[in-house]
Scaffold this motif. Structure first.
Motif, PDB file in Angstrom:
ATOM      1  N   ILE A 172       0.839  -1.206   0.000  1.00 21.39           N
ATOM      2  CA  ILE A 172       0.000   0.000   0.000  1.00 21.39           C
ATOM      3  C   ILE A 172       0.871   1.252   0.000  1.00 21.39           C
ATOM      4  N   ASN A 173       1.928   1.237   0.775  1.00 19.38           N
ATOM      5  CA  ASN A 173       2.844   2.385   0.815  1.00 19.38           C
ATOM      6  C   ASN A 173       3.500   2.615  -0.541  1.00 19.38           C
ATOM      7  N   ASP A 174       3.848   1.522  -1.242  1.00 17.73           N
ATOM      8  CA  ASP A 174       4.439   1.656  -2.582  1.00 17.73           C
ATOM      9  C   ASP A 174       3.430   2.220  -3.571  1.00 17.73           C
ATOM     10  N   LEU A 175       2.178   1.730  -3.523  1.00 18.09           N
ATOM     11  CA  LEU A 175       1.163   2.177  -4.481  1.00 18.09           C
ATOM     12  C   LEU A 175       0.777   3.638  -4.265  1.00 18.09           C
ATOM     13  N   LYS A 176       0.947   4.138  -3.061  1.00 24.14           N
ATOM     14  CA  LYS A 176       0.638   5.542  -2.794  1.00 24.14           C
ATOM     15  C   LYS A 176       1.666   6.481  -3.409  1.00 24.14           C
ATOM     16  N   ASN A 177       2.821   5.930  -3.760  1.00 22.65           N
ATOM     17  CA  ASN A 177       3.920   6.779  -4.231  1.00 22.65           C
ATOM     18  C   ASN A 177       4.396   6.436  -5.634  1.00 22.65           C
ATOM     19  N   THR A 178       3.654   5.609  -6.369  1.00 21.57           N
ATOM     20  CA  THR A 178       4.072   5.269  -7.718  1.00 21.57           C
ATOM     21  C   THR A 178       2.864   4.926  -8.576  1.00 21.57           C
ATOM     22  N   ASN A 179       3.038   4.966  -9.897  1.00 24.09           N
ATOM     23  CA  ASN A 179       1.977   4.579 -10.822  1.00 24.09           C
ATOM     24  C   ASN A 179       1.891   3.062 -10.921  1.00 24.09           C
ATOM     25  N   PHE A 180       0.699   2.552 -11.159  1.00 31.64           N
ATOM     26  CA  PHE A 180       0.515   1.102 -11.235  1.00 31.64           C
ATOM     27  C   PHE A 180      -0.660   0.747 -12.140  1.00 31.64           C
ATOM     28  N   SER A 181      -0.686  -0.510 -12.544  1.00 36.66           N
ATOM     29  CA  SER A 181      -1.783  -1.053 -13.351  1.00 36.66           C
ATOM     30  C   SER A 181      -2.562  -2.068 -12.533  1.00 36.66           C
ATOM     31  N   ILE A 182      -3.854  -2.213 -12.860  1.00 34.24           N
ATOM     32  CA  ILE A 182      -4.746  -3.117 -12.139  1.00 34.24           C
ATOM     33  C   ILE A 182      -5.030  -4.330 -13.008  1.00 34.24           C
ATOM     34  N   ILE A 183      -4.911  -5.509 -12.420  1.00 35.45           N
ATOM     35  CA  ILE A 183      -5.213  -6.769 -13.109  1.00 35.45           C
ATOM     36  C   ILE A 183      -6.254  -7.501 -12.273  1.00 35.45           C
ATOM     37  N   ILE A 184      -7.381  -7.863 -12.880  1.00 31.92           N
ATOM     38  CA  ILE A 184      -8.451  -8.518 -12.119  1.00 31.92           C
ATOM     39  C   ILE A 184      -8.930  -9.768 -12.844  1.00 31.92           C
ATOM     40  N   ASP A 185      -9.534 -10.656 -12.081  1.00 35.72           N
ATOM     41  CA  ASP A 185     -10.182 -11.849 -12.641  1.00 35.72           C
ATOM     42  C   ASP A 185     -11.215 -12.333 -11.630  1.00 35.72           C
ATOM     43  N   GLU A 186     -12.368 -12.719 -12.118  1.00 43.18           N
ATOM     44  CA  GLU A 186     -13.450 -13.176 -11.259  1.00 43.18           C
ATOM     45  C   GLU A 186     -13.515 -14.694 -11.276  1.00 43.18           C
ATOM     46  N   SER A 187     -13.871 -15.278 -10.135  1.00 45.14           N
ATOM     47  CA  SER A 187     -14.000 -16.737 -10.058  1.00 45.14           C
ATOM     48  C   SER A 187     -15.189 -17.196 -10.890  1.00 45.14           C
ATOM     49  N   THR A 188     -15.040 -18.361 -11.517  1.00 48.08           N
ATOM     50  CA  THR A 188     -16.104 -18.900 -12.373  1.00 48.08           C
ATOM     51  C   THR A 188     -16.665 -20.209 -11.838  1.00 48.08           C
ATOM     52  N   ASP A 189     -16.334 -20.552 -10.581  1.00 46.14           N
ATOM     53  CA  ASP A 189     -16.830 -21.817 -10.046  1.00 46.14           C
ATOM     54  C   ASP A 189     -18.304 -21.673  -9.662  1.00 46.14           C
ATOM     55  N   VAL A 190     -18.891 -22.789  -9.251  1.00 44.96           N
ATOM     56  CA  VAL A 190     -20.322 -22.808  -8.926  1.00 44.96           C
ATOM     57  C   VAL A 190     -20.547 -22.685  -7.423  1.00 44.96           C
ATOM     58  N   GLY A 191     -19.548 -22.223  -6.695  1.00 48.51           N
ATOM     59  CA  GLY A 191     -19.675 -22.073  -5.247  1.00 48.51           C
ATOM     60  C   GLY A 191     -20.609 -20.937  -4.889  1.00 48.51           C
ATOM     61  N   THR A 192     -21.018 -20.934  -3.633  1.00 46.05           N
ATOM     62  CA  THR A 192     -21.945 -19.897  -3.171  1.00 46.05           C
ATOM     63  C   THR A 192     -21.248 -18.565  -2.928  1.00 46.05           C
ATOM     64  N   VAL A 193     -19.900 -18.586  -2.808  1.00 42.62           N
ATOM     65  CA  VAL A 193     -19.137 -17.353  -2.569  1.00 42.62           C
ATOM     66  C   VAL A 193     -18.386 -16.985  -3.837  1.00 42.62           C
ATOM     67  N   LYS A 194     -18.738 -15.848  -4.416  1.00 43.38           N
ATOM     68  CA  LYS A 194     -18.070 -15.349  -5.612  1.00 43.38           C
ATOM     69  C   LYS A 194     -16.981 -14.363  -5.196  1.00 43.38           C
ATOM     70  N   THR A 195     -15.790 -14.576  -5.683  1.00 48.92           N
ATOM     71  CA  THR A 195     -14.669 -13.721  -5.303  1.00 48.92           C
ATOM     72  C   THR A 195     -14.057 -13.057  -6.531  1.00 48.92           C
ATOM     73  N   LEU A 196     -13.425 -11.926  -6.292  1.00 50.10           N
ATOM     74  CA  LEU A 196     -12.746 -11.168  -7.346  1.00 50.10           C
ATOM     75  C   LEU A 196     -11.306 -10.944  -6.918  1.00 50.10           C
ATOM     76  N   CYS A 197     -10.386 -11.481  -7.683  1.00 50.64           N
ATOM     77  CA  CYS A 197      -8.964 -11.340  -7.368  1.00 50.64           C
ATOM     78  C   CYS A 197      -8.428 -10.063  -8.011  1.00 50.64           C
ATOM     79  N   ILE A 198      -7.736  -9.261  -7.209  1.00 52.65           N
ATOM     80  CA  ILE A 198      -7.155  -8.002  -7.690  1.00 52.65           C
ATOM     81  C   ILE A 198      -5.636  -8.061  -7.515  1.00 52.65           C
ATOM     82  N   CYS A 199      -4.921  -7.889  -8.617  1.00 51.94           N
ATOM     83  CA  CYS A 199      -3.463  -7.814  -8.581  1.00 51.94           C
ATOM     84  C   CYS A 199      -3.024  -6.464  -9.144  1.00 51.94           C
TER      85      CYS A 199
END
Length: 315
Positions: A172-199
């Motif tokens: 978090i300290n690094d991201l506050k002081n530099t430019n960055f790109s966001i990479i995301i992907d959503e889970s596609t399983d059939v579970g009851t909990v849907k999650t979104l991964c953020i890199c």
């Protein structure tokens, strides 16, 4: 006895053959500098009502405040015995109430190192229920190994709430002081909990290298209302922005966005990428290369004769 500890005065007589003359012994007062002397300061105290006497706190005994008498009492068997019992008890009480801080820090450091090793090499936390006992038996002379108290539950919490949180704070300290790109992907399983991964991907000026790091795992559906809304582009976009806003990371540092090529992510209209383009002018949009190559390979395989497909599958 004339030389007992309780005597207060000593009468000095002239030797035989000389003129007999009674000399009165000059009495000494308690000296404050004795309280600073190493051999006296722990047990010797003055008597307020009588400056000619000294008090031993260990033996609860009063004596003449003469240096020779005080030293004689210090070397007596009674005083040595009292000193040994009192100082030994105090030492045991202090070591029980106030543990060895240096040893505690070494034990904590060892526990964190072991848990970090498990996480780095993807080793099951269940092994800690047995590994701790093995370390104690393998190093019986080690105070650090003896002090280890690690099981699967404690190891999991150390990785999640100590090591993981520390790494996230640095990120978090690094991201506050530099430019960055966001990479995301959503889970596609059939579970009851849907999650979104953020890199995130950014340039680390401390080591002069590009880094790709995991940032957060967001729960897409937090209640029934959001579940009824579904994993729409607006919902995903909002969750991504909230994840960075929660950590007070400035949106001005966002310069890129990447994800798979599905319509909700990369559609021309009403998608996550279209919203990024609208709110972040000049942002770089990049489809996932792996997904694109997979689609290319799939389409290329459709043009091959079936006999070659059978050969490729068996490779």
């Amino acid at each position: 006895m004339a030389n007992s500890e309780e005597e207060m005065d000593i009468e000095v007589r002239a030797p035989r053959g000389e003129q007999t003359k009674n000399l009165s012994h000059r009495k000494q007062k308690f000296r404050d500098e004795w309280l600073n002397m190493k051999e006296f300061k722990n047990w010797l105290r003055p008597v307020k009502e009588n400056p000619l006497k000294a008090h031993c706190c260990y033996c609860r005994f009063e004596m003449v405040s003469e240096l020779s008498t005080v030293k004689k009492h210090m070397n007596s068997i009674k005083h040595k015995s009292a000193t040994k019992s009192i100082t030994g008890t105090k030492t045991n009480m202090i070591s029980t109430i106030i543990p060895n801080r240096n040893n505690d820090q070494a034990i904590k450091r060892a526990e964190i190192k072991i848990c970090g090793f498990l996480a780095e090499h993807n080793i099951s936390f269940n092994t800690m229920d047995h590994l701790t006992d093995v370390l104690k038996e393998a190093f019986p002379d080690s105070k650090i190994a003896e002090g280890l108290h690690l099981g699967r539950t404690k190891s999991t919490n150390i990785v999640k709430h100590v090591i993981g949180q520390n790494h996230k704070d640095e990120l978090i300290n690094d991201l506050k002081n530099t430019n960055f790109s966001i990479i995301i992907d959503e889970s596609t399983d059939v579970g009851t909990v849907k999650t979104l991964c953020i890199c995130v991907r950014y340039f680390d000026h401390k080591i002069n290298k590009l880094k790709s790091k995991f940032f957060d795992l967001v729960k897409v559906f937090k209640d029934s209302d959001s579940a009824n809304e579904g994993a729409t582009a607006n919902k995903i976009y909002t969750e991504v922005l909230n994840a960075f806003a929660k950590e007070s990371i400035p949106f001005e540092n966002v310069i890129g966005f990447a994800s798979d090529g599905c319509n909700a992510m990369m559609g021309r209209w009403n998608s996550v990428s279209s919203r990024f383009k609208e709110d972040f002018p000049g942002i770089i949009i990049q489809k996932c290369i792996c997904h694109s190559l997979a689609l290319c390979a799939s389409e290329a395989c459709k043009a091959l004769p079936r006999r070659y497909l059978h050969y490729i599958i068996n490779l």
